[in-house]
Design a protein around this motif. Structure first.
Motif, mmCIF file in Angstrom:
data_model
loop_
_atom_site.group_PDB
_atom_site.id
_atom_site.type_symbol
_atom_site.label_atom_id
_atom_site.label_comp_id
_atom_site.label_asym_id
_atom_site.label_seq_id
_atom_site.Cartn_x
_atom_site.Cartn_y
_atom_site.Cartn_z
ATOM 1 N N PRO A 86 0.799 -1.239 0.000
ATOM 2 C CA PRO A 86 0.000 0.000 0.000
ATOM 3 C C PRO A 86 0.823 1.276 0.000
ATOM 4 O O PRO A 86 0.268 2.366 0.052
ATOM 5 N N LEU A 87 2.149 1.147 -0.060
ATOM 6 C CA LEU A 87 3.030 2.303 0.015
ATOM 7 C C LEU A 87 3.789 2.474 -1.291
ATOM 8 O O LEU A 87 4.400 1.533 -1.793
ATOM 9 N N THR A 88 3.745 3.677 -1.846
ATOM 10 C CA THR A 88 4.498 4.015 -3.053
ATOM 11 C C THR A 88 5.409 5.191 -2.732
ATOM 12 O O THR A 88 4.950 6.195 -2.179
ATOM 13 N N VAL A 89 6.683 5.052 -3.068
ATOM 14 C CA VAL A 89 7.658 6.119 -2.851
ATOM 15 C C VAL A 89 8.387 6.345 -4.165
ATOM 16 O O VAL A 89 8.954 5.408 -4.743
ATOM 17 N N GLY A 90 8.378 7.578 -4.648
ATOM 18 C CA GLY A 90 9.039 7.885 -5.910
ATOM 19 C C GLY A 90 9.829 9.172 -5.825
ATOM 20 O O GLY A 90 9.441 10.105 -5.110
ATOM 21 N N HIS A 91 10.940 9.206 -6.545
ATOM 22 C CA HIS A 91 11.746 10.431 -6.652
ATOM 23 C C HIS A 91 11.599 10.955 -8.071
ATOM 24 O O HIS A 91 11.972 10.277 -9.034
ATOM 25 N N LEU A 92 11.020 12.138 -8.217
ATOM 26 C CA LEU A 92 10.751 12.726 -9.518
ATOM 27 C C LEU A 92 11.625 13.964 -9.712
ATOM 28 O O LEU A 92 11.790 14.762 -8.788
ATOM 29 N N THR A 93 12.172 14.101 -10.901
ATOM 30 C CA THR A 93 12.944 15.296 -11.255
ATOM 31 C C THR A 93 12.302 15.953 -12.462
ATOM 32 O O THR A 93 11.797 15.278 -13.362
ATOM 33 N N PHE A 94 12.326 17.284 -12.483
ATOM 34 C CA PHE A 94 11.680 18.041 -13.558
ATOM 35 C C PHE A 94 12.647 19.090 -14.094
ATOM 36 O O PHE A 94 13.217 19.878 -13.345
ATOM 37 N N ALA A 95 12.838 19.084 -15.385
ATOM 38 C CA ALA A 95 13.551 20.152 -16.088
ATOM 39 C C ALA A 95 12.585 20.683 -17.134
ATOM 40 O O ALA A 95 12.277 20.008 -18.115
ATOM 41 N N GLY A 96 12.060 21.836 -16.903
ATOM 42 C CA GLY A 96 10.995 22.363 -17.744
ATOM 43 C C GLY A 96 9.748 22.563 -16.907
ATOM 44 O O GLY A 96 9.518 21.870 -15.915
ATOM 45 N N ARG A 97 8.934 23.511 -17.293
ATOM 46 C CA ARG A 97 7.760 23.861 -16.511
ATOM 47 C C ARG A 97 6.637 22.846 -16.718
ATOM 48 O O ARG A 97 6.225 22.594 -17.857
ATOM 49 N N VAL A 98 6.175 22.266 -15.610
ATOM 50 C CA VAL A 98 5.069 21.308 -15.676
ATOM 51 C C VAL A 98 4.082 21.600 -14.548
ATOM 52 O O VAL A 98 4.427 22.240 -13.551
ATOM 53 N N THR A 99 2.877 21.114 -14.720
ATOM 54 C CA THR A 99 1.845 21.210 -13.690
ATOM 55 C C THR A 99 1.172 19.854 -13.564
ATOM 56 O O THR A 99 0.803 19.247 -14.574
ATOM 57 N N LEU A 100 1.052 19.351 -12.320
ATOM 58 C CA LEU A 100 0.401 18.069 -12.067
ATOM 59 C C LEU A 100 -0.940 18.344 -11.401
ATOM 60 O O LEU A 100 -0.999 18.995 -10.345
ATOM 61 N N VAL A 101 -2.007 17.851 -12.018
ATOM 62 C CA VAL A 101 -3.353 18.116 -11.524
ATOM 63 C C VAL A 101 -4.138 16.807 -11.513
ATOM 64 O O VAL A 101 -4.110 16.044 -12.493
ATOM 65 N N ALA A 102 -4.811 16.538 -10.395
ATOM 66 C CA ALA A 102 -5.743 15.416 -10.304
ATOM 67 C C ALA A 102 -7.048 15.953 -9.715
ATOM 68 O O ALA A 102 -7.021 16.670 -8.707
#
Length: 332
Positions: free
Chosen positions: A60-76
């Motif tokens: 039931p546990l999710t762990v992630g390392h995310l890197t971003f180069a460039g403008r993004v938007t995350l929407v749910a």
């Protein structure tokens, strides 16, 4: 920019992992939808966006390392689990129910089930994103308290990671992230994964303010001797079972905290320490009787619930004054 297709591996305890670097918006969206929530990952048409990710799912546990180069938007539109974002570099703008929070490496932001999710990372930036299934966090809380809870747990929109138990909790999350790249890591062992999951969940509940926290940190009443005896009996009968402290609390029909206090008062150690001592004793007896030509130390260790051979050998030597292999050889 050259896109690299993600490589996926799977392990025990319904685990999954993905690693990729330098992919575009579409590929990143596919992975986020798989491991997190149905999410819209938006970017200006003229912008070049590069996303990297390392994600592991342990039940039931999710762990992630995310890197971003460039403008993004995350929407749910609506989170279907608890979601926490811990920036590790740069900052992220988050919005929860109309409240805007700007978080950096010193601050975590949190979303509850049913909350709309809005995250706009700076560029370049990096963050650890944690997803906890609703049932898992609320069951963990109920086990700690010893009674049902009414969810969702009211996690704060943001909380400080620089001091106190929240700082310790963030180090535990970073430990999971650091283990992602090691295919032979202990986090892929079911026994270890279960305990780590429980530690992450209970640690979060003890680290942040919510309506149950005062009750959670109040002194616990010790469980009665009869209930403690039920737990001792099942441990002695089946020490090889992958018990968690919550499992043992259910056997005792009490909260985890009352079980732990009862063990301290009536047994003189914690439930998990008693379980390990019982397993070590059974392993010792098995090694003494075993034929070294037909049995290995690793097989005996796994037979009695030890997932990591090195740690088993260290605990065994501390308890019996000899290595497991020495005990096995003496039977020949």
């Amino acid at each position: 920019m050259s896109d690299t297709a993600p490589t996926v591996s799977t392990g025990p305890l319904s685990t999954g992992a993905v690693h990729f670097d330098s992919v575009g918006v579409r590929e990143a969206r596919d992975v986020l939808n798989r491991f997190y929530h149905p999410v819209s990952l938006g970017a200006p048409e003229s912008a070049e966006v590069v996303v990297g990710a390392e994600v592991i799912q342990l039940g039931p546990l999710t762990v992630g390392h995310l890197t971003f180069a460039g403008r993004v938007t995350l929407v749910a539109p609506e989170a279907d689990a608890y979601h926490l974002t811990l920036p590790t570099a740069g900052r992220v703008l988050a919005r929860r129910n109309g409240r805007e929070v700007t978080a950096g490496p010193a601050t975590a932001v949190a979303f509850r089930p049913g909350d709309p999710v809005y995250l706009r990372p700076e560029t370049p930036s990096a963050e650890i994103d944690v997803r906890i299934e609703r049932w898992a966090l609320e069951n963990e809380l109920a086990a700690l308290l010893g009674h049902p809870v009414e969810g969702p747990v009211d996690l704060p929109a943001a909380f400080d990671l620089t001091c106190g138990p929240a700082h310790s909790w963030s180090r535990l999350i970073r430990l999971l992230h650091d283990e992602l790249e090691h295919e032979s890591s202990l986090i892929y062992q079911p026994l270890i994964a279960e305990h780590l999951c429980s530690s992450v969940l209970s640690g979060l509940l003890l680290s942040v303010p919510h309506r149950y926290r005062d009750e959670l940190v109040a002194p616990a009443t010790a469980g009665p001797p009869r209930a403690i005896r039920r737990v001792l009996d099942i441990i002695n009968q089946e020490p090889d079972r992958p018990f968690t402290v919550a499992d043992l609390a259910r056997v005792a029909r009490m909260s985890v905290r009352s079980l732990q206090e009862g063990f301290r008062r009536h047994v003189g150690c914690t439930p998990m320490a008693y379980l390990q001592e019982t397993r070590l004793t059974r392993a010792h007896e098995t090694l003494r009787r075993a034929d070294p030509a037909a049995v290995t130390v690793a097989a005996v260790a796994h037979r009695w619930g030890f997932a990591h051979l090195g740690r088993f050998a260290s605990a065994y030597r501390a308890r019996f004054g000899a290595a497991p292999s020495e005990t096995l050889r003496r039977t020949g």
